[in-house]
Scaffold this motif. Structure first.
Motif, PDB file in Angstrom:
ATOM      1  N   THR A 399       0.816  -1.219   0.000  1.00 48.34           N
ATOM      2  CA  THR A 399       0.000   0.000   0.000  1.00 48.34           C
ATOM      3  C   THR A 399       0.846   1.263   0.000  1.00 48.34           C
ATOM      4  OG1 THR A 399      -1.785  -1.149   1.171  1.00 48.34           O
ATOM      5  CG2 THR A 399      -1.803   1.265   1.207  1.00 48.34           C
ATOM      6  N   TRP A 400       1.775   1.344   0.949  1.00 47.75           N
ATOM      7  CA  TRP A 400       2.500   2.597   1.143  1.00 47.75           C
ATOM      8  C   TRP A 400       3.716   2.758   0.236  1.00 47.75           C
ATOM      9  CZ3 TRP A 400       0.531   6.523   3.831  1.00 47.75           C
ATOM     10  CH2 TRP A 400      -0.528   6.247   4.706  1.00 47.75           C
ATOM     11  N   LEU A 401       4.323   1.662  -0.201  1.00 48.98           N
ATOM     12  CA  LEU A 401       5.512   1.765  -1.048  1.00 48.98           C
ATOM     13  C   LEU A 401       5.223   1.572  -2.531  1.00 48.98           C
ATOM     14  CD1 LEU A 401       8.157  -0.140   1.132  1.00 48.98           C
ATOM     15  CD2 LEU A 401       7.577   2.307   1.106  1.00 48.98           C
ATOM     16  N   ILE A 402       4.049   0.982  -2.839  1.00 52.97           N
ATOM     17  CA  ILE A 402       3.750   0.709  -4.248  1.00 52.97           C
ATOM     18  C   ILE A 402       2.477   1.417  -4.703  1.00 52.97           C
ATOM     19  CG2 ILE A 402       3.258  -1.084  -5.953  1.00 52.97           C
ATOM     20  CD1 ILE A 402       4.897  -3.025  -4.256  1.00 52.97           C
ATOM     21  N   VAL A 403       1.332   1.075  -4.098  1.00 48.35           N
ATOM     22  CA  VAL A 403       0.032   1.517  -4.613  1.00 48.35           C
ATOM     23  C   VAL A 403      -0.142   3.027  -4.551  1.00 48.35           C
ATOM     24  CG1 VAL A 403      -2.455   1.447  -4.204  1.00 48.35           C
ATOM     25  CG2 VAL A 403      -1.132  -0.664  -4.200  1.00 48.35           C
ATOM     26  N   ILE A 404       0.029   3.624  -3.368  1.00 52.77           N
ATOM     27  CA  ILE A 404      -0.206   5.068  -3.239  1.00 52.77           C
ATOM     28  C   ILE A 404       0.760   5.885  -4.099  1.00 52.77           C
ATOM     29  CG2 ILE A 404      -0.100   7.017  -1.628  1.00 52.77           C
ATOM     30  CD1 ILE A 404      -1.391   5.289   0.463  1.00 52.77           C
ATOM     31  N   PRO A 405       2.080   5.623  -4.089  1.00 50.32           N
ATOM     32  CA  PRO A 405       2.965   6.419  -4.949  1.00 50.32           C
ATOM     33  C   PRO A 405       2.655   6.287  -6.440  1.00 50.32           C
ATOM     34  CG  PRO A 405       4.228   5.268  -3.271  1.00 50.32           C
ATOM     35  CD  PRO A 405       2.846   4.717  -3.203  1.00 50.32           C
ATOM     36  N   ILE A 406       2.426   5.052  -6.908  1.00 48.35           N
ATOM     37  CA  ILE A 406       2.214   4.876  -8.350  1.00 48.35           C
ATOM     38  C   ILE A 406       0.845   5.417  -8.766  1.00 48.35           C
ATOM     39  CG2 ILE A 406       1.169   2.559  -8.338  1.00 48.35           C
ATOM     40  CD1 ILE A 406       2.990   1.888 -10.714  1.00 48.35           C
ATOM     41  N   SER A 407      -0.151   5.357  -7.867  1.00 51.63           N
ATOM     42  CA  SER A 407      -1.474   5.907  -8.175  1.00 51.63           C
ATOM     43  C   SER A 407      -1.415   7.431  -8.251  1.00 51.63           C
ATOM     44  CB  SER A 407      -2.486   5.465  -7.115  1.00 51.63           C
ATOM     45  OG  SER A 407      -2.614   4.055  -7.090  1.00 51.63           O
ATOM     46  N   ALA A 411      -2.321   9.604 -11.597  1.00 47.24           N
ATOM     47  CA  ALA A 411      -3.398  10.596 -11.615  1.00 47.24           C
ATOM     48  C   ALA A 411      -2.895  11.997 -11.933  1.00 47.24           C
ATOM     49  CB  ALA A 411      -4.114  10.593 -10.261  1.00 47.24           C
ATOM     50  N   PHE A 412      -1.793  12.424 -11.312  1.00 45.44           N
ATOM     51  CA  PHE A 412      -1.414  13.833 -11.362  1.00 45.44           C
ATOM     52  C   PHE A 412      -0.176  14.132 -12.208  1.00 45.44           C
ATOM     53  CE2 PHE A 412      -3.422  13.199  -7.101  1.00 45.44           C
ATOM     54  CZ  PHE A 412      -4.606  13.838  -7.398  1.00 45.44           C
ATOM     55  N   VAL A 413       0.637  13.121 -12.485  1.00 50.54           N
ATOM     56  CA  VAL A 413       1.837  13.344 -13.291  1.00 50.54           C
ATOM     57  C   VAL A 413       1.636  12.810 -14.707  1.00 50.54           C
ATOM     58  CG1 VAL A 413       4.308  12.893 -13.517  1.00 50.54           C
ATOM     59  CG2 VAL A 413       3.313  13.277 -11.243  1.00 50.54           C
ATOM     60  N   TRP A 414       1.215  11.566 -14.796  1.00 45.04           N
ATOM     61  CA  TRP A 414       1.023  10.969 -16.115  1.00 45.04           C
ATOM     62  C   TRP A 414      -0.336  11.312 -16.721  1.00 45.04           C
ATOM     63  CZ3 TRP A 414       2.652   5.788 -13.490  1.00 45.04           C
ATOM     64  CH2 TRP A 414       4.023   5.832 -13.200  1.00 45.04           C
ATOM     65  N   LYS A 415      -1.303  11.807 -15.878  1.00 44.21           N
ATOM     66  CA  LYS A 415      -2.628  12.229 -16.356  1.00 44.21           C
ATOM     67  C   LYS A 415      -3.356  11.096 -17.094  1.00 44.21           C
ATOM     68  CE  LYS A 415      -1.724  16.536 -15.082  1.00 44.21           C
ATOM     69  NZ  LYS A 415      -2.403  17.215 -13.965  1.00 44.21           N
ATOM     70  N   LEU A 416      -3.328   9.913 -16.539  1.00 44.67           N
ATOM     71  CA  LEU A 416      -3.962   8.760 -17.165  1.00 44.67           C
ATOM     72  C   LEU A 416      -5.468   8.782 -16.940  1.00 44.67           C
ATOM     73  CD1 LEU A 416      -1.369   5.987 -16.201  1.00 44.67           C
ATOM     74  CD2 LEU A 416      -1.590   7.213 -18.374  1.00 44.67           C
ATOM     75  N   PRO A 417      -6.239   8.054 -17.759  1.00 46.47           N
ATOM     76  CA  PRO A 417      -7.697   8.002 -17.577  1.00 46.47           C
ATOM     77  C   PRO A 417      -8.074   7.471 -16.195  1.00 46.47           C
ATOM     78  CG  PRO A 417      -7.077   7.101 -19.711  1.00 46.47           C
ATOM     79  CD  PRO A 417      -5.804   7.322 -18.969  1.00 46.47           C
ATOM     80  N   VAL A 418      -9.296   7.781 -15.756  1.00 43.92           N
ATOM     81  CA  VAL A 418      -9.743   7.436 -14.412  1.00 43.92           C
ATOM     82  C   VAL A 418      -9.704   5.931 -14.173  1.00 43.92           C
ATOM     83  CG1 VAL A 418     -11.722   7.459 -12.838  1.00 43.92           C
ATOM     84  CG2 VAL A 418     -11.147   9.508 -14.155  1.00 43.92           C
TER      85      VAL A 418
END
Length: 451
Positions: A399-407, A411-418
């Motif tokens: 959760t803290w080392l993989i999911v939250i950083p990559i999400s 969302a905000f850097v790569w601007k991928l679809p929802v």
């Protein structure tokens, strides 16, 4: 052979699972009823209650850690029919729970505005939340004590009491909500205060009913009819050895969940609506998986306590449980896939929000397959078998080392679809299957916790 032929296995497991699953569904329905009824009253009341419920969510996770820890150890003692130790562990859990409930009650009494401001800065939501919290804070100690007593009963394989109690609680909550929120039958229209009174009344009823059962009808745990003895430093140490990783894991997860939700919430209003709608349906099916995990924890703990040296039987039952998780996961994912359109048609959504909700539900169908295996296998078998640290380490890393950083990046850097962001947010439910499968089938989690 992947499924055992032992009929006792299926009788015991079915009895545990159905009782826990239906109790979880009804308990979740209580929160849903409050949201639906307040939602039809006013948006400010709904959002005010939702803000306060963020506190309730954190409390629930901490309380579940207490209840799960009690079940893990007490079920092993129950496997040896040592109910005296089960009663002693229940007292230890009640002491810890009372301490937690008092601290939270004091904090919400002294700093209500500061606490609510952590979750929202809207003055109208805070104002409504304060009216709700003024009454709801009294439910916190009641909820903790009820959950611990139900966990003690569950550890000795009594699950129907929680189910019946939750049914009465749901009926009471909905009835009082209808009367006091909207001012029916000559009663004043109290809005969000009426909802808080309904919840408080149902919590008092829950605790009263379980105490009546323990006092008058229980013949297995005998909590009030026998003198509590045998509470030692060693037993405290044994309980906290299991509680510490569970408490940290659940608390970190309760913090991570709103962070994950806020990532979607900052994308668009349609994303917020789509996530809310799709998550509602997903959570209803998820409680079935949570019930499987809870029932498996009791089953495995009792088995280790009664027959811990018989590794062959433990392995046979563990393999069967894993296949049951897979079968149930495939069936529930199929159900989610088939009912998604009828479910979405119940909401008044824009075309973009409807399409987005449909995409999210398709993603969650795949997510469900992974979650339906790794959650009961990790929490039910591994943690139930005595290895509480595994779940902590796996959740912290995933959760803290993989999911939250990559999400966040998606969302905000790569601007991928929802829907791609949602895939990243739930990706741990898939990749956690691999280490969980390996750890389960190495059987290093089998730990005798009784002295």
């Amino acid at each position: 052979m992947f499924l055992t032929k032992d009929r006792k296995f299926y009788r015991t497991l079915t009895s545990l699972m159905f009782g826990v699953i239906f109790q979880n569904i009804i308990a979740y329905s209580i929160n849903m009823a409050d949201n639906l009824m307040l939602g039809s009253y006013s948006q400010a009341s709904l959002c005010g209650a939702a803000t306060v419920n963020q506190i309730q969510f954190v409390l629930q996770q901490m309380t579940l850690a207490l209840g799960d820890s009690l079940v893990i150890i007490a079920s092993q003692y129950w496997g040896q029919k040592r109910t005296s130790e089960v009663r002693s562990l229940t007292v230890i859990a009640l002491i810890c729970g009372s301490f937690l409930g008092i601290i939270l009650f004091i904090l919400t009494s002294l700093f209500p505005v500061s606490i609510l401001s952590l979750f929202t800065d809207d003055p109208s939501y805070i104002r409504e939340g304060l009216a709700y919290l003024k009454i709801i804070r009294f439910t916190y100690p009641l909820y903790i004590l009820f959950t611990i007593l139900i966990s003690s009963l569950r550890s000795v394989e009594i699950v129907n009491v929680a189910l019946k109690t939750s049914i009465f609680s749901l009926i009471t909550d909905v009835t009082i909500n209808e009367i006091l929120i909207f001012g029916r039958f000559g009663f004043p229209q109290l809005g969000i205060t009426g909802a808080a009174i309904g919840t408080l009344t149902s919590r008092i009823l829950e605790l009263t009913l379980v105490c009546i059962y323990l006092l008058s009808f229980d013949t297995r745990l005998q909590f009030f009819s026998h003198r509590i003895s045998g509470i030692s430093k060693q037993m405290f140490a044994r309980f906290f050895k299991i509680l510490t990783p569970s408490f940290i894991s659940n608390t970190l997860w309760s913090i991570a969940t709103p962070i994950q939700t806020s990532i979607l919430g900052h994308l668009s209003s349609d994303a917020i609506a789509a996530n809310s709608v799709s998550t509602t349906l997903f959570q209803y099916l998820k409680v079935i998986t949570v019930g499987e995990a809870s029932a498996s924890s009791v089953f495995i703990g009792t088995l280790i306590g009664s027959d811990g040296k018989n590794k062959k039987k433990i392995k046979e039952y563990t393999v069967s449980l894993q296949w049951i998780y897979l079968f149930a996961g495939c069936f529930l994912a199929f159900v989610l896939f088939m009912i998604r359109h009828p479910f979405l048609s119940m909401y008044d959504l824009s075309s973009n929000a409807y399409q987005m909700s449909d995409q999210l539900l398709l993603v969650l169908c795949v997510v469900f397959l992974g979650m339906a295996y790794q959650m009961p296998a990790g929490v039910g078998i591994i943690k139930g078998g005595g290895d509480a640290s595994y779940v902590l380490f796996l959740n912290v890393i995933s959760t803290w080392l993989i999911v939250i950083p990559i999400s966040y990046l998606a969302a905000f850097v790569w601007k991928l679809p929802v829907f791609v962001v949602v895939i990243f947010l739930n990706s741990d439910q898939i990749f956690k299957c691999i280490p969980t499968y390996i750890h389960v089938n190495r059987y290093r989690w089998i730990r005798t916790l009784t002295n």
